[in-house]
Enzyme design. Sequence first.
Site, mmCIF file in Angstrom:
data_model
loop_
_atom_site.group_PDB
_atom_site.id
_atom_site.type_symbol
_atom_site.label_atom_id
_atom_site.label_comp_id
_atom_site.label_asym_id
_atom_site.label_seq_id
_atom_site.Cartn_x
_atom_site.Cartn_y
_atom_site.Cartn_z
ATOM 1 N N TRP A 187 0.858 -1.186 0.000
ATOM 2 C CA TRP A 187 0.000 0.000 0.000
ATOM 3 C C TRP A 187 0.891 1.232 0.000
ATOM 4 O O TRP A 187 1.857 1.293 0.759
ATOM 5 C CB TRP A 187 -0.933 0.058 1.223
ATOM 6 C CG TRP A 187 -1.677 1.360 1.237
ATOM 7 C CD1 TRP A 187 -2.718 1.727 0.424
ATOM 8 C CD2 TRP A 187 -1.378 2.513 2.044
ATOM 9 N NE1 TRP A 187 -3.089 3.034 0.683
ATOM 10 C CE2 TRP A 187 -2.279 3.535 1.666
ATOM 11 C CE3 TRP A 187 -0.432 2.794 3.027
ATOM 12 C CZ2 TRP A 187 -2.273 4.802 2.250
ATOM 13 C CZ3 TRP A 187 -0.419 4.067 3.613
ATOM 14 C CH2 TRP A 187 -1.342 5.053 3.226
ATOM 15 N N GLU A 228 -2.957 -3.035 -2.578
ATOM 16 C CA GLU A 228 -4.135 -2.461 -1.898
ATOM 17 C C GLU A 228 -4.516 -1.105 -2.469
ATOM 18 O O GLU A 228 -3.721 -0.172 -2.488
ATOM 19 C CB GLU A 228 -3.810 -2.315 -0.401
ATOM 20 C CG GLU A 228 -4.955 -1.729 0.414
ATOM 21 C CD GLU A 228 -4.610 -1.579 1.899
ATOM 22 O OE1 GLU A 228 -3.422 -1.749 2.266
ATOM 23 O OE2 GLU A 228 -5.523 -1.284 2.690
ATOM 24 N N LYS A 230 -7.122 2.382 -2.807
ATOM 25 C CA LYS A 230 -7.749 3.328 -1.876
ATOM 26 C C LYS A 230 -8.417 4.437 -2.660
ATOM 27 O O LYS A 230 -7.972 4.790 -3.756
ATOM 28 C CB LYS A 230 -6.672 3.904 -0.953
ATOM 29 C CG LYS A 230 -7.219 4.703 0.201
ATOM 30 C CD LYS A 230 -6.136 4.917 1.253
ATOM 31 C CE LYS A 230 -6.671 5.767 2.380
ATOM 32 N NZ LYS A 230 -5.736 5.864 3.502
ATOM 33 N N ASP A 261 -9.677 -3.213 1.333
ATOM 34 C CA ASP A 261 -9.779 -2.667 2.692
ATOM 35 C C ASP A 261 -11.174 -2.072 2.835
ATOM 36 O O ASP A 261 -11.594 -1.262 2.007
ATOM 37 C CB ASP A 261 -8.685 -1.605 2.889
ATOM 38 C CG ASP A 261 -8.676 -1.003 4.283
ATOM 39 O OD1 ASP A 261 -9.751 -0.567 4.750
ATOM 40 O OD2 ASP A 261 -7.601 -0.949 4.911
ATOM 41 N N HIS A 264 -11.768 1.751 2.353
ATOM 42 C CA HIS A 264 -11.152 2.447 1.230
ATOM 43 C C HIS A 264 -12.080 2.747 0.062
ATOM 44 O O HIS A 264 -11.627 2.925 -1.070
ATOM 45 C CB HIS A 264 -9.946 1.643 0.727
ATOM 46 C CG HIS A 264 -8.767 1.738 1.648
ATOM 47 N ND1 HIS A 264 -7.513 1.308 1.313
ATOM 48 C CD2 HIS A 264 -8.654 2.237 2.898
ATOM 49 C CE1 HIS A 264 -6.684 1.523 2.320
ATOM 50 N NE2 HIS A 264 -7.367 2.077 3.298
ATOM 51 N N HIS A 288 -8.452 -6.389 4.220
ATOM 52 C CA HIS A 288 -8.125 -5.584 5.388
ATOM 53 C C HIS A 288 -9.462 -5.226 6.013
ATOM 54 O O HIS A 288 -10.152 -4.336 5.540
ATOM 55 C CB HIS A 288 -7.381 -4.306 4.990
ATOM 56 C CG HIS A 288 -5.900 -4.474 4.984
ATOM 57 N ND1 HIS A 288 -5.024 -3.432 4.834
ATOM 58 C CD2 HIS A 288 -5.142 -5.589 5.152
ATOM 59 C CE1 HIS A 288 -3.786 -3.903 4.890
ATOM 60 N NE2 HIS A 288 -3.833 -5.201 5.074
ATOM 61 N N ASP A 296 -12.195 6.972 6.249
ATOM 62 C CA ASP A 296 -11.348 5.801 6.502
ATOM 63 C C ASP A 296 -10.723 5.931 7.895
ATOM 64 O O ASP A 296 -9.516 6.048 8.044
ATOM 65 C CB ASP A 296 -10.267 5.758 5.412
ATOM 66 C CG ASP A 296 -9.314 4.584 5.583
ATOM 67 O OD1 ASP A 296 -9.764 3.526 6.034
ATOM 68 O OD2 ASP A 296 -8.121 4.747 5.275
ATOM 69 N N ASP A 298 -10.597 3.896 10.488
ATOM 70 C CA ASP A 298 -9.946 2.726 11.093
ATOM 71 C C ASP A 298 -10.340 2.499 12.541
ATOM 72 O O ASP A 298 -9.480 2.354 13.416
ATOM 73 C CB ASP A 298 -8.418 2.818 10.939
ATOM 74 C CG ASP A 298 -7.973 2.694 9.485
ATOM 75 O OD1 ASP A 298 -8.165 1.611 8.917
ATOM 76 O OD2 ASP A 298 -7.469 3.673 8.918
ATOM 77 N N ASP A 327 -7.204 -4.321 10.004
ATOM 78 C CA ASP A 327 -6.493 -3.061 9.797
ATOM 79 C C ASP A 327 -7.257 -1.915 10.440
ATOM 80 O O ASP A 327 -8.141 -1.339 9.820
ATOM 81 C CB ASP A 327 -6.292 -2.808 8.288
ATOM 82 C CG ASP A 327 -5.457 -1.565 8.034
ATOM 83 O OD1 ASP A 327 -4.860 -1.035 8.996
ATOM 84 O OD2 ASP A 327 -5.409 -1.108 6.881
#
Length: 420
Positions: A187, A228, A230, A261, A264, A288, A296, A298, A327
């Site tokens: 990433w 990955e 995004k 992810d 993303h 992820h 995003d 997390d 993640d």
Amino acid sequence: MKKGNAVEQRYQSAKARYAEMGVNTDQALAALAKIPISLHCWQGDDVHGFEKDAGGTSGGILSTGNYPGCARNPEELRADLDQAFKLIPGAKRLNLHAIYLDSKKPVDRNKIEPKHFQSWIDWAKKQKAGLDFNPTYFGHPKAATNLTLSSPDKGIRDFWIEHGIACRKIAAAMGKALGNPCIMNTWIPDGFKDITVDRLAARKRLIGSLDAVFAEKLSPKYMRDAVESKLFGIGVESCTVGSNEFYLGYAVKNHLMLCLDSGHFHPTEVISDKISSVLLFVDELLLHVSRPVRWDSDHVVLFDDELQNIAAEIIRNGADRIHIGLDYFDGTINRLAAWTIGTRNMQKALLAALLLPQKELAALEKKASNTRKLALLEECKSLPMGAVYDYFCAKNNVPAGFDFMGEIEAYEKKVQFKRS
Ligand code: RNT
Ligand code: ZN
């Protein structure tokens, strides 16, 4: 009644209840035990890492909060992971980032070698856990402009290509030492804050750099590559070079894994719907699993609808082709609890999926019995899945139910709060 007996008794009654629905709980637990979840080391210290002048996160990702007890070195992080592994049943892996090297002397990113990760390999052997790996393309002076592999500056591009190549060698060494393939996920933070007038040039440069990083063929027995995508990050709101279309195309063309992810994409776009499509065109997927709140962000993974949908798609599409990584990074709560809660939730969601009467549901869908399908799906939601998960914990010598929290509180008092 002794606690162990109560867990067993509740399991037997849940087993009978599921049997009425045509579901075998013993089989579900046997399948669950075989699905590894890769814990992300970076939740343990807010993505700081152990480079000498650790810069912390940058490149559009951000951990907030200053809950006491953050791990400050590899030994502390491993101690916290040991504790987390005692609270999470089933198969586990550890996902490392390049900035988590264990080296007394400073080493720049393009010079790292397997030896800088030997202590992690030794730890993984002891834990009988696989390792996964990530090059770190952020938190470094050469990533200050948020352009790394796609930078117009050849010197910058070459530095990061060297880093990518060094990381693939480390990943292969890890996989070889452990007899278990290491998944290396690429990433990069690359993107533009404002109006971007030559997206094509940036994306062409990224292809050139990736081709150089992935040029050497390494055995899939030792390591496998994922890329990955995004949509945006803080400071790169207008254009992300490695977008979804970019990496989907790159992965298909070059026979790599795609990493999806869950944070993303557009806020209402979900990865659960992408799994079955992407798996028609790539051999394997990396996930992820994260939780975006408005962006995003997390946040710690919850047992929410999307997690259950992701887990159901993993089971329906074949867990052997889908690698599960977590993640997220939350510094406002105990970081060890963040791992434990999120990983147990991922596992509960997989269990819920394994306990669905999938054949019957699919048959109903095939003959357009939509009312019956909806009724059955809703009925399944209140079956005693918790009793089955508690039994899985007890069988694996891990605290069942809320008891894990007592252990975390004792550990933070004894160990984490003494760090300052
Ligand atoms: C960033 C990506 C990436 C990172 C980790 C630390 O938005 O999700 O996977 O979170 O590499
Ligand atoms: Zn990610």
